[in-house]
Motif scaffolding. Structure first.
Motif, PDB file in Angstrom:
ATOM      1  N   UNK A 224       0.827  -1.213   0.000  1.00 25.91           N
ATOM      2  CA  UNK A 224       0.000   0.000   0.000  1.00 25.91           C
ATOM      3  C   UNK A 224       0.860   1.260   0.000  1.00 25.91           C
ATOM      4  N   UNK A 257      -5.916   6.083  -1.380  1.00 24.86           N
ATOM      5  CA  UNK A 257      -5.860   6.844  -0.119  1.00 24.86           C
ATOM      6  C   UNK A 257      -5.253   8.224  -0.360  1.00 24.86           C
ATOM      7  N   UNK A 279     -10.089  -9.289  -0.833  1.00 24.12           N
ATOM      8  CA  UNK A 279     -11.369  -8.893  -0.224  1.00 24.12           C
ATOM      9  C   UNK A 279     -11.396  -7.392   0.063  1.00 24.12           C
ATOM     10  N   UNK A 280     -10.268  -6.896   0.524  1.00 23.24           N
ATOM     11  CA  UNK A 280     -10.088  -5.481   0.781  1.00 23.24           C
ATOM     12  C   UNK A 280     -10.585  -4.605  -0.373  1.00 23.24           C
ATOM     13  N   UNK A 283     -14.376  -4.125  -0.469  1.00 25.93           N
ATOM     14  CA  UNK A 283     -14.960  -3.293   0.581  1.00 25.93           C
ATOM     15  C   UNK A 283     -14.393  -1.877   0.606  1.00 25.93           C
ATOM     16  N   UNK A 285     -13.568   2.073  -0.536  1.00 22.17           N
ATOM     17  CA  UNK A 285     -14.427   3.141  -1.038  1.00 22.17           C
ATOM     18  C   UNK A 285     -13.641   4.033  -1.959  1.00 22.17           C
ATOM     19  N   UNK A 336     -20.255   5.259  -8.959  1.00 28.21           N
ATOM     20  CA  UNK A 336     -21.329   4.551  -8.261  1.00 28.21           C
ATOM     21  C   UNK A 336     -22.628   4.549  -9.054  1.00 28.21           C
TER      22      UNK A 336
END
Lengths: 352, 352
Positions: A224, A257, A279-280, A283, A285, A336
């Motif tokens: 990351x 981020x 999986x991260x 979930x 955003x 979205x």
């Protein structure tokens, strides 16, 4: 010429029985100094237990090792979980062997100093060279995963990295993006970066877009923090990108981020896509669009090929087999609103 | 009365030498049927290799096992990484033993059927009972991690869960929140939920707030999907919470994804706090406020205590030792603006 127990005995001045005890992990009967001397000689003389003979004895232990390089990247945990599930169906257990990309650890794994404990190894190597795993060196059944050691004489399972990267880049182009950055471009032990760069280039070429070298950024350890740092670099450009293809999901999450912190909208200002489908990513955003390797199928192939080799059922030449991958279209590229109109993310991925 | 090799030999009708070969993992010399018979007898008669005698022989192998329950939760990967680093300083290697919370796997680990391979075990158990690990049953050095098996006769390292939960809840109260939900409240094998609920209750009591049972939600397996599902439940309440204390970070990340999807602002509408400080939490949007157990210190304590027991340097009664924890104040409770004014998130955590 192969090294035998008696050669080690002669070299060390220790009895054949004692050497055998060390080789078979029967340490309780051997003093620590003697054990150290014998283990050193085993390495020096490159002693390998005779796997073929063991197979004839059908002495399958029912344990397969999964040697993987990075405990901090959930991709390997995902593969470990899938391998564990598939192995259980075959009445086998997976032993996790965390090598932290260390060459000495990886050599220990392939040289099989624990032959009584493990039938074979599923190896995702980050530090070995082909010379390290030639058949005359490694007598242990091995199946390779990952983007390294192409051409090594072992069955090898992975996804077509060029196609995967092409698919990711083409998806961004389809959304109207024209200035596409790439994070994770580097020369390193793995061929993943160069293969993914090749797919990226091919998609740009087909779209008639000239590649801009300033948009290609090194991804360090592909964590990351590396993605975050690379995104900072891209944002300092006079002409920043309108989309970024990150060569794995962890870097994509780090990049997102930074975009949040700097007030950019994802994907309106900059769209983001990754590879791995951890999986991260689902979930995050906004939820991260990504290329999902079919991890279940990778695990199924790896375990099947390995067990068939161990049992002597598979004797043909080794193969490099591509598992499928899927494009998971999510909000980080579609937005979205568009996503809701189009379809639910989970069904779009073909698997939750 | 202790079982000896000769008892297993008598029980199975196999020679003592062969039993010894099986016990010591010297499988190459034993046929598979015989091995199965001996292994079954070992379990049935509860044979345990005599660790004390091995210690006198000083035959330390230099390998410690870390038995952990869940490969999908990065908290355990973090602990595995810290243990690996600390063990390396002590010239030891960590072998990962993934038990997936399975009772049979955990029993294998503590009963030490691989005594020649491992000196001792750092065990985060999710399925064993105290009766399973009484000293007369387990002759292998063990250090416990996690919120289970309190009172078992082994050194035990964890954080004070009541204090940690109190700190988390008090932090939300300090931000002016009065209607605080809790996700992860359940009766289960672990005592983590009840200890964390106790800290939550104490903080509410001190603030003079009456607990509302409808705000306490089960967290299933404590994964992202469980947090998401629990958050959905909270949002259907007639009077939803203004903050949620999730008993781990994964559930908090799942809860946040639902808030985003439903158009709630974090923390303006609902503030979120977790426990664990996984890397994911630091890179989430907004960055997740959490309680960070001092994982380095947990690892240092676990490895030191275990090696001292193995070497016979530590002979005192076993202890339950609390490692420190820190409150990491981030945007999911403070908001981005307030956070920027206050201080940088990373320095606030006391560790990056």
């Amino acid at each position: 010429m192969a090294t035998h127990l008696k050669d080690i005995a002669a070299y060390t001045g220790v009895s054949i029985k004692t050497v055998s005890n060390v080789v078979n992990g029967n340490f309780a009967r051997v003093g620590p100094e003697t054990r150290a001397i014998v283990l050193e000689a085993i390495q020096k003389l490159n002693y390998q237990p005779n796997i073929a003979a063991r197979q004839l004895r059908k002495s399958r232990v029912g344990v397969l090792a999964y040697a993987f390089p990075d405990l901090s990247n959930p991709y390997f945990a995902d593969i470990g979980n899938e391998l564990t599930a598939v192995a259980a169906e075959r009445e086998s257990t997976i032993l996790l062997d965390y090598t932290y990309s260390d060459r000495a650890r990886e050599l220990d794994v392939v040289k099989g100093l624990r032959p009584h404990l493990i039938d074979g190894v599923i190896l995702d190597s980050h530090a070995l060279e082909i010379e390290d795993i030639l058949p005359e060196v490694v007598k242990q059944p091995i199946v390779l995963l990952g983007e390294r050691l192409f051409g090594a004489p072992f069955d090898h399972v992975l996804i077509n990295n060029v196609e995967a990267a092409y698919t990711a880049t083409a998806h961004l182009l389809k959304q109207g993006r024209r200035r596409i950055g790439a994070i994770g471009v580097q020369k390193c032990q793995s061929e993943a970066p160069s293969l993914r760069l090749e797919g990226y280039k091919r998609a740009l070429e087909e779209a008639g877009i000239e590649m801009d070298e300033t948009l290609l950024i090194n991804g360090g350890n592909w964590h990351r923090a590396d993605g975050a740092s690379a995104m900072h670099t891209l944002l300092t450009l006079e002409n920043p990108p309108d989309a970024v293809f990150c060569f794995n999901d962890l870097m994509a999450l780090g990049a997102m981020s930074v975009l949040h912190a700097e007030g950019y909208r994802i994907p309106e200002d900059i769209a983001i896509i990754g590879i791995d489908d951890i999986e991260d990513a689902r979930y995050a955003y906004p939820a991260l669009t990504t290329i999902a390797p079919d991890k279940k199928e990778i695990a199924r192939l790896a375990v099947s090929l390995l067990i068939e080799r161990i049992q002597g059922e598979r004797t043909q030449s080794t193969e490099c087999i591509n598992a499928p991958f899927y494009l998971c279209e999510r909000a980080s590229t579609l937005g979205r609103a568009a996503l809701k109109e189009k379809y639910c993310c989970r069904s779009a991925c073909g698997h939750s």
